[in-house]
Design an enzyme around this catalytic site. Structure first.
Site, PDB file in Angstrom:
ATOM      1  N   GLU A 193      -9.811  -0.409   4.846  1.00 51.82           N
ATOM      2  CA  GLU A 193     -10.361   0.187   6.059  1.00 51.82           C
ATOM      3  C   GLU A 193     -11.669  -0.508   6.466  1.00 51.82           C
ATOM      4  O   GLU A 193     -12.254  -1.242   5.659  1.00 51.82           O
ATOM      5  CB  GLU A 193     -10.634   1.675   5.797  1.00 51.82           C
ATOM      6  CG  GLU A 193      -9.387   2.481   5.440  1.00 51.82           C
ATOM      7  CD  GLU A 193      -8.491   2.749   6.640  1.00 51.82           C
ATOM      8  OE1 GLU A 193      -8.337   1.874   7.515  1.00 51.82           O
ATOM      9  OE2 GLU A 193      -7.916   3.852   6.705  1.00 51.82           O
ATOM     10  N   HIS A 223      -7.553  -2.551  10.282  1.00 52.46           N
ATOM     11  CA  HIS A 223      -7.317  -2.558   8.826  1.00 52.46           C
ATOM     12  C   HIS A 223      -6.099  -3.399   8.460  1.00 52.46           C
ATOM     13  O   HIS A 223      -5.211  -3.654   9.268  1.00 52.46           O
ATOM     14  CB  HIS A 223      -7.213  -1.134   8.255  1.00 52.46           C
ATOM     15  CG  HIS A 223      -5.930  -0.419   8.513  1.00 52.46           C
ATOM     16  ND1 HIS A 223      -5.763   0.920   8.276  1.00 52.46           N
ATOM     17  CD2 HIS A 223      -4.732  -0.843   8.993  1.00 52.46           C
ATOM     18  CE1 HIS A 223      -4.537   1.284   8.578  1.00 52.46           C
ATOM     19  NE2 HIS A 223      -3.901   0.240   9.016  1.00 52.46           N
ATOM     20  N   ASP A 263       0.825  -1.217   0.000  1.00 57.19           N
ATOM     21  CA  ASP A 263       0.000   0.000   0.000  1.00 57.19           C
ATOM     22  C   ASP A 263       0.855   1.262   0.000  1.00 57.19           C
ATOM     23  O   ASP A 263       2.090   1.189   0.091  1.00 57.19           O
ATOM     24  CB  ASP A 263      -0.975  -0.008   1.192  1.00 57.19           C
ATOM     25  CG  ASP A 263      -0.265  -0.155   2.531  1.00 57.19           C
ATOM     26  OD1 ASP A 263       0.974  -0.192   2.564  1.00 57.19           O
ATOM     27  OD2 ASP A 263      -0.957  -0.248   3.564  1.00 57.19           O
ATOM     28  N   ASN A 268      -7.478  -0.022  13.951  1.00 63.07           N
ATOM     29  CA  ASN A 268      -8.912  -0.167  13.650  1.00 63.07           C
ATOM     30  C   ASN A 268      -9.175  -1.499  12.936  1.00 63.07           C
ATOM     31  O   ASN A 268     -10.241  -1.701  12.367  1.00 63.07           O
ATOM     32  CB  ASN A 268      -9.396   0.990  12.773  1.00 63.07           C
ATOM     33  CG  ASN A 268      -8.514   1.158  11.541  1.00 63.07           C
ATOM     34  OD1 ASN A 268      -7.610   0.354  11.305  1.00 63.07           O
ATOM     35  ND2 ASN A 268      -8.774   2.186  10.753  1.00 63.07           N
TER      36      ASN A 268
HETATM   37  C1  GLP Z   1      -0.493   1.180   8.409  1.00 64.71           C
HETATM   38  C2  GLP Z   1      -0.411   0.514   7.025  1.00 64.71           C
HETATM   39  C3  GLP Z   1      -0.492  -0.983   7.116  1.00 64.71           C
HETATM   40  C4  GLP Z   1       0.272  -1.439   8.333  1.00 64.71           C
HETATM   41  C5  GLP Z   1      -0.552  -1.039   9.551  1.00 64.71           C
HETATM   42  C6  GLP Z   1       0.117  -1.364  10.875  1.00 64.71           C
HETATM   43  O1  GLP Z   1      -1.317   2.291   8.379  1.00 64.71           O
HETATM   44  N1  GLP Z   1      -1.354   0.975   6.066  1.00 64.71           N
HETATM   45  O2  GLP Z   1       0.006  -1.582   5.937  1.00 64.71           O
HETATM   46  O3  GLP Z   1       0.462  -2.828   8.316  1.00 64.71           O
HETATM   47  O4  GLP Z   1      -0.927   0.325   9.478  1.00 64.71           O
HETATM   48  O5  GLP Z   1       1.267  -0.613  11.070  1.00 64.71           O
HETATM   49  P1  GLP Z   1       2.348  -0.880  12.203  1.00 64.71           P
HETATM   50  O6  GLP Z   1       3.015  -2.170  11.858  1.00 64.71           O
HETATM   51  O7  GLP Z   1       3.296   0.297  12.117  1.00 64.71           O
HETATM   52  O8  GLP Z   1       1.621  -0.959  13.492  1.00 64.71           O
END
Ligand code: GLP
Length: 244
Positions: free
Chosen positions: A143, A138, A67, A136
Site C-alpha cells: 500500500e 498499490h 497476495d 491507489n
Molecule cells: C487488488 C490486489 C492486487 C491487484 C490490484 C488490481 O486489490 N491486491 O494484487 O493487482 O488490486 O486489481 P484489478 O486487476 O482487479 O484492477
C-alpha cells in the site's frame, strides 16, 4: 523500466501469455509469481490454454501467489486462492509441491511470510512476476507508504483498497488486512510485468510512468527495475503526456 503499448486488452494479454509460455519452454523450472484480480484474468486463461495445447512441460515450474485478503477462506469466490485454484492450479493440475499461496486463515501470519520468503530464496528469486495496479497505485498489498525494502508482510489495508476490493465479492465483506509479497522480491525478480487496461487506470499509469519515484506511490518502483515492463492498452495510456 520500459513501456509497451497495445491496441486493446486482448493483445496485451496475448503478449504476456506468449512471453510467459516461451519462458517456461526455455526454463522448465521457471519461478512464476502472478497477481489475481481482473487485469491478469485473460493472461492466465490464455497461458493455460497455450501450455496445454502446445504440450509445454510445466511439471517443474514453481507458482507463487502474490497476495491474499487476511481472514478469508480459500472457498470464498473473491479470494485470490479461489482465483488461482480455478484458473491455474486445477486446469494445469499443478502438484501441491509446485505452488505456494499465503494461508490467510493461519494463526501465525508472520510465519506464513517467513515460509514464503524461504520458498523464494531457495529458488534464487522470482523469474517472472506479473502484477496489476490498484487505484491507489498499490502492487499486491504494498500500500502507499510501503517500504521498497519489504519482504513478505502483513499490512492494514488502505481505504481505497477496502472499497475497490468489494468488486470481487458477491456480498459485502470486512476487508481489514492483506498479506503480500514485498518489494524486495519485486526488485530482485529477473523480469516484472506491470499490466493495466482501461481508462479507469489511465491516471495511475500516468503517475507510475511520469510521476516521482516514491514509496508514497508504490507502483513507481517500476522506474527502478531495469527489466521492468509496464504493459498497457491504449485506454490506460490515454493520459500519458508524451510518447514513450
Ligand atoms: C487488488 C490486489 C492486487 C491487484 C490490484 C488490481 O486489490 N491486491 O494484487 O493487482 O488490486 O486489481 P484489478 O486487476 O482487479 O484492477
Amino acid at each position: 523500466m520500459k513501456l509497451k503499448r497495445f491496441k486493446n486488452y486482448q493483445e496485451l494479454s496475448g503478449f504476456a501469455a506468449t512471453d510467459i509460455s516461451d519462458a517456461i519452454k526455455n526454463k522448465p523450472s521457471l519461478v512464476l509469481c502472478l497477481a489475481s484480480g481482473d487485469t491478469p484474468k485473460l493472461t492466465v486463461e490464455l497461458l493455460v490454454k497455450k501450455l496445454i495445447e502446445e504440450k509445454v512441460d510445466h511439471s517443474k515450474i514453481t507458482f507463487i501467489g502474490l497476495d491474499e485478503w487476511v481472514g478469508l477462506p480459500p472457498t470464498n469466490t473473491g479470494s485470490c486462492h479461489y482465483f488461482f485454484q480455478n484458473k491455474l492450479i486445477e486446469p494445469l493440475q499443478l502438484k501441491s509441491s509446485q505452488y505456494f499461496l499465503f494461508d490467510a486463515l493461519a494463526g501465525d501470519l508472520k510465519n506464513e511470510c517467513v515460509k514464503m520468503d524461504k520458498v523464494i530464496d531457495e529458488r534464487k528469486g522470482i523469474d517472472i512476476m506479473l502484477v496489476g495496479i490498484g487505484m491507489n497505485g498499490h502492487i499486491g498489498f504494498n500500500e502507499p507508504g510501503s517500504s521498497f525494502d519489504n519482504l513478505s508482510h502483513v499490512i492494514g489495508l488502505d481505504e481505497i483498497t477496502k472499497s475497490v476490493g468489494q468488486k470481487y465479492f458477491n456480498e459485502q465483506v470486512e476487508l481489514e488486512k492483506g498479506i503480500t509479497i514485498g518489494f524486495k522480491h519485486l526488485l530482485n525478480a529477473k523480469k516484472v510485468f506491470l499490466m493495466a487496461n482501461g481508462s479507469k487506470k489511465a491516471e495511475v499509469i500516468r503517475t507510475t510512468v511520469e510521476g516521482p519515484l516514491t514509496e508514497d506511490f508504490p507502483a513507481s518502483i517500476m522506474q527502478r527495475h531495469e527489466n521492468g515492463f509496464v504493459l498497457i492498452d491504449d485506454e490506460a495510456a490515454s493520459l500519458l503526456s508524451k510518447l514513450h
